[in-house]
Design an enzyme around this catalytic site. Structure first.
Site, PDB file in Angstrom:
ATOM      1  N   CYS A  51      -9.996 -13.233   3.848  1.00 31.61           N
ATOM      2  CA  CYS A  51     -11.102 -13.248   2.882  1.00 31.61           C
ATOM      3  C   CYS A  51     -11.466 -14.688   2.535  1.00 31.61           C
ATOM      4  O   CYS A  51     -12.058 -14.952   1.493  1.00 31.61           O
ATOM      5  CB  CYS A  51     -10.743 -12.440   1.643  1.00 31.61           C
ATOM      6  N   ASP A  88      -3.398  -7.996   4.947  1.00 28.79           N
ATOM      7  CA  ASP A  88      -4.641  -8.364   4.242  1.00 28.79           C
ATOM      8  C   ASP A  88      -4.306  -9.372   3.143  1.00 28.79           C
ATOM      9  O   ASP A  88      -4.289  -9.037   1.963  1.00 28.79           O
ATOM     10  CB  ASP A  88      -5.244  -7.069   3.655  1.00 28.79           C
ATOM     11  N   ASP A  93       4.129  -6.169  -1.503  1.00 33.70           N
ATOM     12  CA  ASP A  93       3.308  -7.101  -2.282  1.00 33.70           C
ATOM     13  C   ASP A  93       4.246  -7.911  -3.171  1.00 33.70           C
ATOM     14  O   ASP A  93       5.366  -7.494  -3.456  1.00 33.70           O
ATOM     15  CB  ASP A  93       2.283  -6.339  -3.133  1.00 33.70           C
ATOM     16  N   SER A  94       3.758  -9.077  -3.608  1.00 35.08           N
ATOM     17  CA  SER A  94       4.585  -9.888  -4.510  1.00 35.08           C
ATOM     18  C   SER A  94       4.365  -9.507  -5.965  1.00 35.08           C
ATOM     19  O   SER A  94       5.075  -9.986  -6.835  1.00 35.08           O
ATOM     20  CB  SER A  94       4.277 -11.375  -4.294  1.00 35.08           C
TER      21      SER A  94
HETATM   22  N1  SAH Z   1      -5.020  -4.920   0.757  1.00 36.87           N
HETATM   23  C1  SAH Z   1      -5.417  -4.852  -0.637  1.00 36.87           C
HETATM   24  C2  SAH Z   1      -5.917  -6.156  -1.188  1.00 36.87           C
HETATM   25  C3  SAH Z   1      -4.944  -7.315  -1.017  1.00 36.87           C
HETATM   26  S1  SAH Z   1      -5.241  -8.654  -2.108  1.00 36.87           S
HETATM   27  C4  SAH Z   1      -6.501  -3.769  -0.778  1.00 36.87           C
HETATM   28  O1  SAH Z   1      -7.046  -3.319   0.225  1.00 36.87           O
HETATM   29  O2  SAH Z   1      -6.759  -3.369  -1.908  1.00 36.87           O
HETATM   30  C5  SAH Z   1      -3.917  -9.714  -1.758  1.00 36.87           C
HETATM   31  C6  SAH Z   1      -2.583  -9.291  -2.340  1.00 36.87           C
HETATM   32  O3  SAH Z   1      -1.618 -10.194  -1.850  1.00 36.87           O
HETATM   33  C7  SAH Z   1      -2.449  -9.330  -3.857  1.00 36.87           C
HETATM   34  O4  SAH Z   1      -2.091  -8.068  -4.318  1.00 36.87           O
HETATM   35  C8  SAH Z   1      -1.321 -10.339  -4.133  1.00 36.87           C
HETATM   36  O5  SAH Z   1      -0.452  -9.918  -5.170  1.00 36.87           O
HETATM   37  C9  SAH Z   1      -0.594 -10.336  -2.825  1.00 36.87           C
HETATM   38  N2  SAH Z   1       0.156 -11.538  -2.481  1.00 36.87           N
HETATM   39  C10 SAH Z   1      -0.212 -12.827  -2.607  1.00 36.87           C
HETATM   40  N3  SAH Z   1       0.720 -13.652  -2.069  1.00 36.87           N
HETATM   41  C11 SAH Z   1       1.701 -12.845  -1.580  1.00 36.87           C
HETATM   42  C12 SAH Z   1       2.918 -13.088  -0.870  1.00 36.87           C
HETATM   43  N4  SAH Z   1       3.300 -14.325  -0.560  1.00 36.87           N
HETATM   44  N5  SAH Z   1       3.669 -12.036  -0.506  1.00 36.87           N
HETATM   45  C13 SAH Z   1       3.290 -10.779  -0.824  1.00 36.87           C
HETATM   46  N6  SAH Z   1       2.136 -10.494  -1.462  1.00 36.87           N
HETATM   47  C14 SAH Z   1       1.356 -11.508  -1.829  1.00 36.87           C
END
Ligand code: SAH
Length: 392
Positions: free
Chosen positions: A336, A296, A249-250
């Site tokens: 989403c 996701d 995650d970022s």
């Molecule tokens: N899979 C998680 C929900 C994901 S929400 C669950 O089931 O609870 C989307 C996530 O993507 C967020 O945590 C956000 O920080 C991350 N995100 C957004 N852009 C990103 C990127 N370019 N690289 C990595 N993570 C990213």
């Protein structure tokens, strides 16, 4: 009798409303001086051009969705009693679905309360208000919530991008109690959520069934949980016996919480702070593969004009994610974005998987769980799409 002000539709307009839809668009409304003078969010009676009733709703002359209907009768009082009725009905449904008080309690139109999401974490409720009408009704809602649930903490996570479309400012505050960390019970796992981080209310209850499904495949497997947030997929997979789990995650804050949650559950995950596209390219160059790959991401199609670039991004993600899936592995791809229909999303995923040189069978097509009810006349509110493939 509430004696609301009146909004009239133009001649021959309101076809969708007549068929049962709860929205009326601004081009369907007679936008005269009296209508324009109404405060954004005012509760109104809505009439067809011929004087027949559409119902009681709230009106925002500045929004593309000018009216959101609250009731099919005219002059309905939108007071504490109205909210109590809806909350009780919503609570009854969740009580039938889940043994423990952790769920989305109100899912906007799906629960008859447009512009409102309520997520429940035991005695903490997180609210997200996205319309001027619901903003004006917030105090009434909070009184009703106290009558029905009397939560210890009520947090207003009013920082959703959709608020700008309604002319609303963003803010986050505790309306009652305090804001901080909560425990989330889901699929037999006790996670941690921080109500102040993430784009939503602190937890993605919409993925509950998909979290469980992927975990059911995970025993003895290696798992890559891309866009992991606080470990919704990864931790339950680890608990189900995955041999190793990497969360990417970022957000450093989300990953720190994922690590802490994992430890509290007696399992380990590896957290990698990176951009997912870059990390997938790196893993692919290093020829690393995973038995289960989950991607996701945040919404790539935030508005209709982003459809083409967003669709391309989903295709690229599918290609890169399939590229690091092991032979005989499983791949979950989610979106989403309500602005991309499931058919288009599935087509982009299929194209990406093919571009990775893989063949696949689609074994599950799912949306959000049943605590996210969809209004039958608003199919676009079924925003979440999760496709699971068994790869060759
Ligand atoms: N899979 C998680 C929900 C994901 S929400 C669950 O089931 O609870 C989307 C996530 O993507 C967020 O945590 C956000 O920080 C991350 N995100 C957004 N852009 C990103 C990127 N370019 N690289 C990595 N993570 C990213």
């Amino acid at each position: 009798m509430a004696g609301h002000k009146t909004i009239r539709l133009k001649p021959r307009e309101g076809r969708r409303a007549r068929a049962g839809a709860p929205w009326i668009f601004s081009n369907e409304v007679q936008m005269d001086a009296a209508a324009k003078a109404l405060a954004p969010g005012a509760v109104v009676n809505v009439l067809f051009d011929d004087g027949h009733p559409v119902g009681t709703g709230y009106f925002n002359p500045k929004s593309l969705i000018a009216v959101r209907l609250l009731d099919r009768a005219l002059d309905t009082v939108i007071g504490t009693g109205f909210f109590v009725r809806h909350l009780e009905r919503a609570l009854k449904l969740r009580g039938a679905l889940y043994p423990r008080p952790f769920y989305r309690l109100i899912h906007a139109e799906g629960d008859g309360l447009p512009g409102l999401a309520l997520d429940r974490f035991g005695d903490t409720v997180v609210a997200q208000v996205t319309t001027a009408g619901m903003e004006a009704l917030t105090e009434t809602l909070l009184r009703a919530l106290d009558k029905v649930l009397a939560p210890a903490n009520v947090i207003l996570r009013n920082d959703a991008p959709a608020r700008a479309l309604e002319g609303l400012d963003n803010y986050v505050r505790a309306a009652k109690g305090e804001m901080g960390r909560v425990a989330v019970e889901e699929n037999g796992v006790r996670y941690l959520a921080d109500l102040g981080i993430g784009q939503k209310t602190g937890w993605y209850y919409d993925q509950r069934d998909n979290h469980a499904f992927m975990a059911s495949l995970a025993k003895g497997k290696s798992v890559l949980d891309a866009y992991s947030y606080t470990g919704g997929f990864g931790i339950v997979a680890a608990k189900a016996g995955a041999k190793d789990v990497i969360c990417v995650d970022s957000s450093a804050a989300a990953l720190a919480l994922a690590e802490e949650s994992a430890a509290a559950n007696g399992v380990a995950i590896k957290a990698v702070k990176a951009d997912v596209f870059e990390e997938l390219e790196r893993l692919s160059a290093a020829k690393e593969t995973f038995d289960i790959v989950i991607a996701d991401p945040p919404p790539f199609v935030r508005s209709r004009k982003d459809l083409e670039p967003g669709a391309k991004a989903y295709r690229k993600l599918a290609r890169l994610a399939a590229g690091v899936a092991a032979k005989g592995g499983y791949l979950l791809l989610a979106s989403c974005s309500h602005n991309i229909p499931v058919e288009r999303f599935a087509a982009e995923c299929a194209a990406g998987i093919a571009r990775a040189g893989r063949s696949a069978a689609l074994i599950r097509q799912a949306g959000a769980g049943p605590d996210h009810p969809v209004h039958p006349m608003l199919p676009e509110t079924a925003y979440l799409k999760a496709l699971v493939y068994a790869l060759d």
